[in-house]
Structure formats: C-alpha cells, structure tokens
Design an enzyme around this catalytic site. Sequence first.
Site, short mmCIF file in Angstrom:
data_model
loop_
_atom_site.label_atom_id
_atom_site.label_comp_id
_atom_site.label_asym_id
_atom_site.label_seq_id
_atom_site.Cartn_x
_atom_site.Cartn_y
_atom_site.Cartn_z
N GLU A 40 -10.96 5.31 7.81
CA GLU A 40 -9.73 5.44 7.57
C GLU A 40 -9.03 5.62 6.09
OE1 GLU A 40 -6.67 3.12 9.83
OE2 GLU A 40 -8.15 3.11 11.56
N ASP A 98 2.57 -2.00 8.24
CA ASP A 98 1.90 -2.86 7.27
C ASP A 98 2.34 -4.19 6.77
OD1 ASP A 98 -0.32 -1.08 7.42
OD2 ASP A 98 1.06 0.58 6.23
#
Length: 259
Positions: free
Chosen positions: A47, A58
């Site tokens: 990724e 995040d």
Amino acid sequence: MNKINQLFANSQDQKLLSLYFCAGCPTLEGTADVILAMQRRGIAMIEVGIPFSDPLADGPVIQSAATTALKNGMNLKTLFAQLKAVKDQVQIPLVLMGYLNPILHYGIEAFCQSCVESGVSGMIIPDLPFDDYQKTVKPIADLYDLRVIMLITPETSEERIRFIDDNTDGFIYMVSSAAITGAQKSFDDQKQEYFRRINQMNLRNPRMIGFGISNAQTLKAAQDNAAGAIIGSKFVTLLNETEGDTDAALDRLFAALEH
C-alpha cells in the site's frame, strides 16, 4: 488478470503480509527503493500512501509521515512518475491509499489512467462515500481494470458488509477496530469475536486485516482470521528510525513479528 486478484487466486493457503508506507517519507526520492526492497524480501502486496494534509483515519505516526512527505514536495504527479520508472521491475500488486480530495483535484479518470501507466492495481479511498463509488468511481475504475478496495469495521452492519461484498472486487479491508491507525499489543475478545463473526458470513471476497498489527500475537490473529495482515504504523516508524533504509526496517519488523 488484475494483480490483486492473481495474488489471492495463487495464495489460498498462504498467510499474506502487506505493508503500507507513505510516499515521500522519510525522503522524496525513496519510493522506488522501498517498493523494490519490499518485493525482494517477500512482501505480498504494498500500500503506497498518498500524503494528505488532513488524514482523518490515521493516527499520529502516519499523520506525521504525511506531513514530512508534503514538506519534501511529494504529490500525485511526482508519485506517478516514480512508480512509472520502476513499473517493469514490480511484479507484486501496488495499491494506492489516499483521501478523495487530491484524487478529485487530479481528476478521477486521469488518476485511473495514471494508475495503469504506472503499474498500480487498485486504490483505497477511506473517505469515498459508497454511493459516489458506485455512481462515479466504479464505472471508470472498471474501465481501467482497477480495484477499489472498501473498508469495514466492527460497527459495519451485516447488510452493509454483504452489499460491499457484492459490489466490489479484489479484497475487503477489515479494520480491526473502529479507531485510528496505530500499533496495538493484542486484539481483545471483542475484536476476536468480530473476526469470527465475519468469518461465519462466508463472503465472496478475500479479506485482509489491518490497523494495530505490530507483533506475533496480532499478526497471528489477523492471519488466522483472514487471507493476511496489513501493517502500516509499525513499519512507517521503523522506516523513519532507519532513515529510509528499507532492509534495516524490514529486519527490525520481522524480528518484532516473532515476539
């Protein structure tokens, strides 16, 4: 065949390991070296994070990496050029992970075309509404044979999960907890029950479990309950600590995953 589909078709009995890193961190020019080192060391899928100024899903580690990458000058145009330069050397699937705003600014069709030209097999867009995916993004992605990967969490309803399973391809990203990214020492009973519940649904798509995987215990739990595991924050931390030396970061990651 799309490389993501090929990976899962060829590895039904394997415990896959996928890693995330943020393009442009710790250095602007390190993207290709990180990818090639991961491939050489047996990582199944990568990724590649697209840095964004407001990464809602995040935790602090990846937020900090995105800030560094943006300060270093990373953007989509630069990233695609870097990926295109090593396209012929990369055999494993690359998945771009990024938020909708930079992709819309680039243009969805232009983004998909650049993905194909640079060897990218799919994308994860955490803030892409499912309706917009179906109406706008999916038709274009399908045209370019790209996979749009959707996330599910412990709070996602069974009806929604089945709807996602019926309308996507590649794999489903199982978020281990309804929280931001970041390393965890273990998965509690509640998370283990979530894994079992999804297993019993017998979904069509393979699943990868991410968020919180950083040691042998969390890795085993993920690999026992899905096709494999995705590690992000732990690897990003190690990559920063080794100043972009991917082999050194991987040595430390593999050691951590044994304990």
